[in-house]
Design an enzyme around this catalytic site. Sequence first.
Site, PDB file in Angstrom:
ATOM      1  N   ARG A  53     -23.311   4.542  69.683  1.00  0.00           N
ATOM      2  CA  ARG A  53     -23.949   5.776  69.218  1.00  0.00           C
ATOM      3  C   ARG A  53     -23.337   6.175  67.873  1.00  0.00           C
ATOM      4  O   ARG A  53     -22.368   6.922  67.811  1.00  0.00           O
ATOM      5  CB  ARG A  53     -23.753   6.889  70.249  1.00  0.00           C
ATOM      6  CG  ARG A  53     -24.391   6.585  71.602  1.00  0.00           C
ATOM      7  CD  ARG A  53     -24.073   7.668  72.603  1.00  0.00           C
ATOM      8  NE  ARG A  53     -24.666   7.400  73.908  1.00  0.00           N
ATOM      9  CZ  ARG A  53     -24.488   8.162  74.987  1.00  0.00           C
ATOM     10  NH1 ARG A  53     -23.700   9.232  74.898  1.00  0.00           N
ATOM     11  NH2 ARG A  53     -25.055   7.851  76.130  1.00  0.00           N
ATOM     12  N   ASP A  55     -22.620   7.879  64.290  1.00  0.00           N
ATOM     13  CA  ASP A  55     -22.665   9.272  63.850  1.00  0.00           C
ATOM     14  C   ASP A  55     -23.639   9.460  62.690  1.00  0.00           C
ATOM     15  O   ASP A  55     -24.155   8.493  62.115  1.00  0.00           O
ATOM     16  CB  ASP A  55     -21.277   9.715  63.383  1.00  0.00           C
ATOM     17  CG  ASP A  55     -20.304   9.887  64.537  1.00  0.00           C
ATOM     18  OD1 ASP A  55     -20.760  10.083  65.675  1.00  0.00           O
ATOM     19  OD2 ASP A  55     -19.084   9.817  64.293  1.00  0.00           O
ATOM     20  N   TYR A 114     -17.566  -3.566  63.351  1.00  0.00           N
ATOM     21  CA  TYR A 114     -17.887  -2.617  62.292  1.00  0.00           C
ATOM     22  C   TYR A 114     -17.406  -3.150  60.946  1.00  0.00           C
ATOM     23  O   TYR A 114     -16.415  -3.881  60.857  1.00  0.00           O
ATOM     24  CB  TYR A 114     -17.216  -1.263  62.548  1.00  0.00           C
ATOM     25  CG  TYR A 114     -17.913  -0.409  63.584  1.00  0.00           C
ATOM     26  CD1 TYR A 114     -18.929   0.470  63.223  1.00  0.00           C
ATOM     27  CD2 TYR A 114     -17.553  -0.482  64.925  1.00  0.00           C
ATOM     28  CE1 TYR A 114     -19.562   1.255  64.173  1.00  0.00           C
ATOM     29  CE2 TYR A 114     -18.183   0.292  65.885  1.00  0.00           C
ATOM     30  CZ  TYR A 114     -19.196   1.162  65.505  1.00  0.00           C
ATOM     31  OH  TYR A 114     -19.826   1.928  66.440  1.00  0.00           O
ATOM     32  N   ARG A 205     -13.271   5.450  60.983  1.00  0.00           N
ATOM     33  CA  ARG A 205     -13.161   6.282  59.786  1.00  0.00           C
ATOM     34  C   ARG A 205     -11.752   6.871  59.632  1.00  0.00           C
ATOM     35  O   ARG A 205     -11.267   7.047  58.513  1.00  0.00           O
ATOM     36  CB  ARG A 205     -14.208   7.383  59.823  1.00  0.00           C
ATOM     37  CG  ARG A 205     -15.630   6.851  59.633  1.00  0.00           C
ATOM     38  CD  ARG A 205     -16.671   7.907  59.968  1.00  0.00           C
ATOM     39  NE  ARG A 205     -16.450   9.122  59.199  1.00  0.00           N
ATOM     40  CZ  ARG A 205     -16.996  10.296  59.522  1.00  0.00           C
ATOM     41  NH1 ARG A 205     -17.763  10.418  60.605  1.00  0.00           N
ATOM     42  NH2 ARG A 205     -16.768  11.358  58.768  1.00  0.00           N
TER      43      ARG A 205
END
Length: 259
Positions: A53, A55, A114, A205
Site C-alpha cells: 500500500r 503512500d 523498492y 524514506r
Amino acid sequence: MPRFALKIEYDGGPFAGWQAQANQPSVQGAIEAALARLDPGFADGARIAAAGRTDAGVHATGQVAHADLQKNWDEFRLAEALNWHLKPAPVAIVAARRVPDDFHARFSALERRYLFRLVSRRAPVTHDRGLVWQVLQPLDAQAMREGAAHLLGLHDFTTFRSTMCQSASPVKTLDQIDIEEVAMPHGREFRFTLRARSFLHNQVRSIVGTLERVGAGSWSPERVATALAARDRAACGPVCPPHGLYLTGAEYPDDPFRD
C-alpha cells in the site's frame, strides 16, 4: 470466479496513495473503476488486493494486485481493456495472468523490492521533476554504503518507522540495501535498492533520509548504528519526500510474471 494477478505501473503524483479513500483519488480506486466497466462484481463494489500500500506520491513499476472476476478473460485482452478504461490516469496494467485461487497479492508475497532515486546537482531537474528527490550538495556514496551496512539483517526498526505505523512489530529483516552512483549532466544520481519480506510504514524514506545526511557529511556512518540501537523515532534523520520512491516488485513462490 477466476482470479487474475495484475502487474501495475503508476505515477503516484496525482494520487493520495494506493489505497482507496473517500473523496480522494487513489490508484486502487482508478483500477477498480476500470474493472467496474468490465465486470459485474466490481460494478457492485468488489475490491482488489495489492502487494504493497504505497503512500501519496510514491510510484510503482512492479506493483502486483489480484482481482476475482466473473468472466474468464483472455489475459492479453484483459490488460488491453483495463488500459483503455484507465485513460488518462497515469496507471498502466503491464500484464495480467490467470492465477490459482489461493494466490494472494499481499499474503503470498515472499519479499518486496523498492528503489529510491536521489539526485545531487545544483541546477533543477527538468525531465525527472516529481520522479526524484533532488538535493544541492555533493554526496559521498561510500560513506552512505558504510552507514547502510549497519541496517542489514534482523533489527528492531522503531527508529525508522512512522509513529502512525500499524505493524504489529517493529522487528524486520532488511535483506538488501545497495547504493549505485550514476553520472548525469552536471550532477550525480544515487539509486538505493532495498529488499525485504515486508517494510514498516515510512521505513524506506526514513532510511534514505538518514543516509543522505551521512552522504552530506552531517552524520558519521557509525551514527546510523547508534540511531538504530536507540529504538527512538527522535533519533532518526529527516524523512525524505515520497516522489523519489518506487515499488519495483514483489516475489512469489510461483511468480505469475516470471516469463
